[in-house]
Design a protein around this motif. Sequence first.
Motif, PDB file in Angstrom:
ATOM      1  N   SER A  43      66.970   3.697  22.160  1.00 27.37           N
ATOM      2  CA  SER A  43      66.816   4.720  21.980  1.00 27.37           C
ATOM      3  C   SER A  43      65.669   5.501  21.853  1.00 27.37           C
ATOM      4  O   SER A  43      65.737   5.944  20.137  1.00 27.37           O
ATOM      5  CB  SER A  43      68.448   5.118  20.361  1.00 27.37           C
ATOM      6  N   PRO A  44      64.943   5.931  22.376  1.00 29.52           N
ATOM      7  CA  PRO A  44      63.246   6.380  21.798  1.00 29.52           C
ATOM      8  C   PRO A  44      63.556   7.568  21.149  1.00 29.52           C
ATOM      9  O   PRO A  44      62.590   7.634  20.697  1.00 29.52           O
ATOM     10  CB  PRO A  44      62.869   5.969  23.021  1.00 29.52           C
ATOM     11  N   ASP A  45      64.009   8.420  21.550  1.00 30.65           N
ATOM     12  CA  ASP A  45      64.059  10.055  20.886  1.00 30.65           C
ATOM     13  C   ASP A  45      64.241   9.041  19.166  1.00 30.65           C
ATOM     14  O   ASP A  45      64.149  10.147  18.609  1.00 30.65           O
ATOM     15  CB  ASP A  45      65.232  11.113  21.238  1.00 30.65           C
ATOM     16  N   ASP A  46      65.493   8.315  18.638  1.00 28.48           N
ATOM     17  CA  ASP A  46      66.018   8.588  17.317  1.00 28.48           C
ATOM     18  C   ASP A  46      65.453   6.776  17.541  1.00 28.48           C
ATOM     19  O   ASP A  46      66.420   6.393  16.774  1.00 28.48           O
ATOM     20  CB  ASP A  46      67.065   8.928  17.027  1.00 28.48           C
ATOM     21  N   LEU A  47      64.388   6.837  17.483  1.00 27.02           N
ATOM     22  CA  LEU A  47      64.485   5.267  17.124  1.00 27.02           C
ATOM     23  C   LEU A  47      63.897   4.440  15.591  1.00 27.02           C
ATOM     24  O   LEU A  47      64.840   3.847  15.406  1.00 27.02           O
ATOM     25  CB  LEU A  47      62.892   4.999  18.189  1.00 27.02           C
ATOM     26  N   MET A  48      63.196   5.266  14.738  1.00 28.29           N
ATOM     27  CA  MET A  48      63.404   4.787  13.233  1.00 28.29           C
ATOM     28  C   MET A  48      65.066   5.152  13.219  1.00 28.29           C
ATOM     29  O   MET A  48      65.599   3.932  11.874  1.00 28.29           O
ATOM     30  CB  MET A  48      62.590   5.969  12.715  1.00 28.29           C
ATOM     31  N   GLY A  49      65.870   6.542  13.517  1.00 28.02           N
ATOM     32  CA  GLY A  49      67.504   6.049  12.782  1.00 28.02           C
ATOM     33  C   GLY A  49      68.020   4.861  13.505  1.00 28.02           C
ATOM     34  O   GLY A  49      68.534   4.225  12.706  1.00 28.02           O
ATOM     35  N   TRP A  50      67.918   4.472  14.896  1.00 30.28           N
ATOM     36  CA  TRP A  50      68.294   3.720  15.610  1.00 30.28           C
ATOM     37  C   TRP A  50      67.964   2.117  14.606  1.00 30.28           C
ATOM     38  O   TRP A  50      68.979   0.834  14.339  1.00 30.28           O
ATOM     39  CB  TRP A  50      68.554   3.558  16.842  1.00 30.28           C
ATOM     40  N   VAL A  51      66.320   1.742  14.787  1.00 27.73           N
ATOM     41  CA  VAL A  51      66.226   0.775  13.709  1.00 27.73           C
ATOM     42  C   VAL A  51      67.460   0.063  12.512  1.00 27.73           C
ATOM     43  O   VAL A  51      67.297  -0.262  12.187  1.00 27.73           O
ATOM     44  CB  VAL A  51      64.698   1.162  13.770  1.00 27.73           C
ATOM     45  N   MET A  52      66.998   1.705  11.640  1.00 26.97           N
ATOM     46  CA  MET A  52      67.654   1.516  10.360  1.00 26.97           C
ATOM     47  C   MET A  52      68.387   1.150  10.595  1.00 26.97           C
ATOM     48  O   MET A  52      69.405   0.439   9.704  1.00 26.97           O
ATOM     49  CB  MET A  52      67.322   2.382   9.541  1.00 26.97           C
ATOM     50  N   ASP A  53      69.328   1.527  11.377  1.00 25.50           N
ATOM     51  CA  ASP A  53      71.366   1.169  11.617  1.00 25.50           C
ATOM     52  C   ASP A  53      71.494  -0.649  12.084  1.00 25.50           C
ATOM     53  O   ASP A  53      72.199  -0.602  11.655  1.00 25.50           O
ATOM     54  CB  ASP A  53      71.634   2.279  12.516  1.00 25.50           C
ATOM     55  N   GLU A  54      70.030  -0.687  13.171  1.00 27.78           N
ATOM     56  CA  GLU A  54      70.351  -2.101  13.163  1.00 27.78           C
ATOM     57  C   GLU A  54      69.946  -3.150  12.276  1.00 27.78           C
ATOM     58  O   GLU A  54      70.601  -4.871  12.450  1.00 27.78           O
ATOM     59  CB  GLU A  54      70.048  -2.205  15.086  1.00 27.78           C
ATOM     60  N   LEU A  55      69.144  -2.790  11.565  1.00 26.28           N
ATOM     61  CA  LEU A  55      68.133  -3.520  10.066  1.00 26.28           C
ATOM     62  C   LEU A  55      69.514  -4.740   9.808  1.00 26.28           C
ATOM     63  O   LEU A  55      68.877  -5.963   9.879  1.00 26.28           O
ATOM     64  CB  LEU A  55      67.359  -2.857   9.805  1.00 26.28           C
ATOM     65  N   PRO A  56      70.046  -4.067   8.945  1.00 31.94           N
ATOM     66  CA  PRO A  56      71.119  -5.182   8.548  1.00 31.94           C
ATOM     67  C   PRO A  56      72.243  -6.120   9.513  1.00 31.94           C
ATOM     68  O   PRO A  56      72.257  -7.100   8.941  1.00 31.94           O
ATOM     69  CB  PRO A  56      71.861  -3.806   7.719  1.00 31.94           C
ATOM     70  N   GLN A  57      72.198  -5.726  10.601  1.00 29.53           N
ATOM     71  CA  GLN A  57      72.359  -6.628  11.736  1.00 29.53           C
ATOM     72  C   GLN A  57      71.878  -7.684  11.939  1.00 29.53           C
ATOM     73  O   GLN A  57      71.819  -8.717  12.409  1.00 29.53           O
ATOM     74  CB  GLN A  57      73.588  -5.835  13.247  1.00 29.53           C
ATOM     75  N   ARG A  58      70.615  -7.478  11.987  1.00 23.50           N
ATOM     76  CA  ARG A  58      69.847  -8.662  12.784  1.00 23.50           C
ATOM     77  C   ARG A  58      68.907  -9.365  11.051  1.00 23.50           C
ATOM     78  O   ARG A  58      68.489 -10.037  11.443  1.00 23.50           O
ATOM     79  CB  ARG A  58      68.407  -7.299  13.175  1.00 23.50           C
ATOM     80  N   PHE A  59      68.676  -8.743  10.570  1.00 18.80           N
ATOM     81  CA  PHE A  59      68.211  -9.812   9.270  1.00 18.80           C
ATOM     82  C   PHE A  59      69.256 -10.195   7.908  1.00 18.80           C
ATOM     83  O   PHE A  59      70.063  -8.935   7.518  1.00 18.80           O
ATOM     84  CB  PHE A  59      67.258  -9.242   8.358  1.00 18.80           C
TER      85      PHE A  59
END
Length: 84
Positions: A43-59
């Motif tokens: 999701s290069p167009d909404d990188l920050m949104g995608w990253v913040m949504d994925e963050l709880p699953q990764r950490f």
Amino acid sequence: MAHTQGEHALARVLEYMAGTGAELTDAHTLIAFKLIEEGLHSSPDDLMGWVMDELPQRFDVPQRPLPPVAPDIVRGSIGYGDGA
């Protein structure tokens, strides 16, 4: 200072993790690198949104209890009806 979207996202992830009180290790940094890389591909167009949504699953983000909204109600008399 972050110049690219990926640098900005990486800085945000690491600051977020530090703000939760989690101890940042080299392993955490590697997970953050992989997260940003996947986000740039997915999701290069909404990188920050995608990253913040994925963050709880990764950490494993420590959960902090929220403080009470207001102090406990303690009923008492303010003197009405004492006959004074």
